[in-house]
Design a protein around this motif. Structure first.
Motif: not given
Length: 139
Positions: A21-35, A92-104
């Motif tokens: 969960c990101i409020c604000g700017k995020s830069e170069d975020l990587h998420a990874y899940t294997q199940a 929020v699950a399995s390599a997902s995001t709640v994003q409020i703000g800038t995403t790069e």
């Protein structure tokens, strides 16, 4: 222009499995899940089961969008404030995001293999058994 994020109220019950969960700017975020989810009528598990490399879904290439685009776009940000009154998120699950703000550049990947085994020829003695049985992996 620098932008500010103001969130009045956020209620999240669960964040798991490579999520954020990101409020604000995020830069170069990587998420990874294997199940690997195995469900059986009787809880029998083999000592050596559950190798991701045994299932092609975990080794296939994921198609990616090309980095460049022929679309010309001009963005005019007239206000430097992002205002959110209320956000309710159950999960929020399995390599997902709640994003409020800038995403790069987010790269989120989730690979799930669900296996269902129903045993039809179980021994009579195990019909009412509720524990876990661990067996040697079959050859």
């Amino acid at each position: 222009m620098k932008r500010n994020v103001f969130v009045e109220n956020m209620h999240i019950i669960n964040i798991s499995d490579g999520s954020a969960c990101i409020c604000g700017k995020s830069e170069d975020l990587h998420a990874y899940t294997q199940a690997l989810a195995v469900q059986r009528q009787v809880p029998v598990f083999y000592e050596d089961e559950g190798r991701f490399e045994d299932y092609p879904i975990f080794t296939r290439d994921i198609p990616k969008l090309p980095d460049s685009s022929d679309v010309d776009m001009d963005v005019i940000q007239e206000h430097n404030l992002i205002r959110v009154n209320r956000v309710d998120v159950l999960s929020v699950a399995s390599a997902s995001t709640v994003q409020i703000g800038t995403t790069e550049q987010l790269e989120l990947e989730a690979r799930v293999k669900a296996i269902r085994h129903f045993i039809t020829d179980q021994p009579k003695a195990l019909e009412r058994y509720k524990g876990i049985i661990i067996l040697p992996y079959p050859d």
